[in-house]
Design a protein around this motif. Structure first.
Motif, short mmCIF file in Angstrom:
data_model
loop_
_atom_site.label_atom_id
_atom_site.label_comp_id
_atom_site.label_asym_id
_atom_site.label_seq_id
_atom_site.Cartn_x
_atom_site.Cartn_y
_atom_site.Cartn_z
N UNK A 128 0.81 -1.21 0.00
CA UNK A 128 0.00 0.00 0.00
C UNK A 128 0.84 1.26 0.00
N UNK A 129 0.19 2.40 0.19
CA UNK A 129 0.85 3.69 0.02
C UNK A 129 1.98 3.93 1.02
N UNK A 130 1.93 3.26 2.18
CA UNK A 130 3.00 3.47 3.16
C UNK A 130 4.31 2.82 2.73
N UNK A 131 4.28 2.04 1.67
CA UNK A 131 5.52 1.44 1.14
C UNK A 131 5.93 2.10 -0.18
N UNK A 132 5.27 3.20 -0.54
CA UNK A 132 5.51 3.84 -1.83
C UNK A 132 6.01 5.27 -1.65
N UNK A 133 6.66 5.79 -2.69
CA UNK A 133 7.06 7.19 -2.73
C UNK A 133 6.57 7.81 -4.04
N UNK A 134 6.40 9.11 -4.03
CA UNK A 134 6.01 9.82 -5.24
C UNK A 134 7.24 10.04 -6.12
N UNK A 135 7.00 10.60 -7.31
CA UNK A 135 8.08 10.82 -8.26
C UNK A 135 9.15 11.75 -7.70
N UNK A 136 8.75 12.66 -6.82
CA UNK A 136 9.72 13.60 -6.24
C UNK A 136 10.43 13.05 -5.02
N UNK A 137 10.15 11.79 -4.68
CA UNK A 137 10.81 11.14 -3.55
C UNK A 137 10.10 11.29 -2.23
N UNK A 138 9.00 12.05 -2.19
CA UNK A 138 8.26 12.23 -0.94
C UNK A 138 7.37 11.01 -0.70
N UNK A 139 6.98 10.75 0.55
CA UNK A 139 6.13 9.59 0.84
C UNK A 139 4.79 9.68 0.13
#
Length: 280
Positions: A34-45
């Motif tokens: 889920x989202x807690x294991x992912x980062x956005x393109x800019x490196x932010x959570x």
């Protein structure tokens, strides 16, 4: 609970659940997703204070693990259900939502076939046995990203138009609630097309962070598909579909668009006449 306190509570519970999965001898493999294991393109959570906590536990042959009981031992529980997909969910008094899938260790290979939503193996990994889970997560993460598995824009548009025809027919029949349900599918297709047109990310849930990813005028146009009568929402969806398809240089299916436009316009005129006709 304010967002900062909520995020701290989620981090604390996440640490507690990970430690319990690691310590439980019945569990051979465990991971978070889920989202807690992912980062956005800019490196932010990719996650925030409102994100769920989501886990998989794969238990050893001959062992069982009651997901709800496991979680009740770690946190107070205000609500527990099994969702329509068969997964135990609990909600804490702080309104944190936790999903815990429990599978036999023989089912571990399913990880390889999951849609690649951009999770990071190092953040997902909790418990392994002989490196098998780590290898599967690396293979999964190196596979094609979810966005690349979506149909082309023409297929997406055609499917959206098909859902819109269905929703419109139901709305014109007078089944408002059913039409609104079908409009969710229409809106999902419109979101996919809008994301393609504007070069925005394609998350697995197309509405996720739409307000951040898409221009305000597109968000406003999408919002018009959620208000008024269902027929009016269909009209707004038709207008946006035409705009997106035109700018994506798609085949508009002009005959279908014109017929649906005429049908919705006539229905609106009839409704307006009924509303203004004096009662006897």
């Amino acid at each position: 609970m304010n967002p900062a306190a909520r995020l701290m509570a989620a981090d604390t519970l996440d640490t507690r659940i990970r430690a319990a999965l690691l310590a439980d001898d019945r569990v051979a493999y465990a991971l978070a997703y889920g989202s807690r294991t992912q980062t956005r393109a800019d490196g932010s959570p990719a996650s925030d204070a409102w994100s769920d906590l989501e886990y998989y536990a794969f238990v050893r042959s001959g062992q069982t693990l009651d997901a709800s009981g496991f979680l009740r031992a770690l946190t107070p529980v205000a609500l527990e259900v099994v969702n329509p997909f068969g997964t135990p969910n609990i909600v804490t008094p702080d309104l944190l939502r936790v999903e815990l899938h429990v599978e036999a260790e023989s089912a571990l290979d399913q990880v390889r076939g999951w849609p690649n939503g951009g999770g990071h193996p190092a953040q997902m990994w909790i418990k392994d046995q002989g490196g098998r889970l780590a290898a599967l997560l690396e293979a999964w993460a190196s596979g094609p990203p979810f966005a690349s598995t979506l149909p082309g824009s023409q297929t997406e548009y055609d499917n959206t138009l098909n859902w819109l025809l269905f929703a419109s027919a139901v709305a014109l029949r007078g089944e408002e609630l059913r039409a609104w349900e079908l409009l969710n599918w229409v809106r999902g297709g419109l979101l996919r097309l809008a994301r393609t047109l504007h070069g925005a990310p394609q998350p697995q849930a197309p509405a996720r962070n739409a307000e951040r990813d898409l221009p305000p005028e597109v968000v406003a146009a999408l919002s018009r598909t959620t208000s008024g009568t269902a027929a009016e929402a269909c009209h707004a969806a038709l207008k946006l579909a035409r705009h997106l398809a035109t700018n994506l240089s798609l085949d508009l299916r002009s005959g279908v668009l014109a017929a649906l436009q005429a049908q919705l316009t006539q229905a609106q005129l009839t409704a307006n006449e009924s509303a203004t006709r004096p009662s006897r």
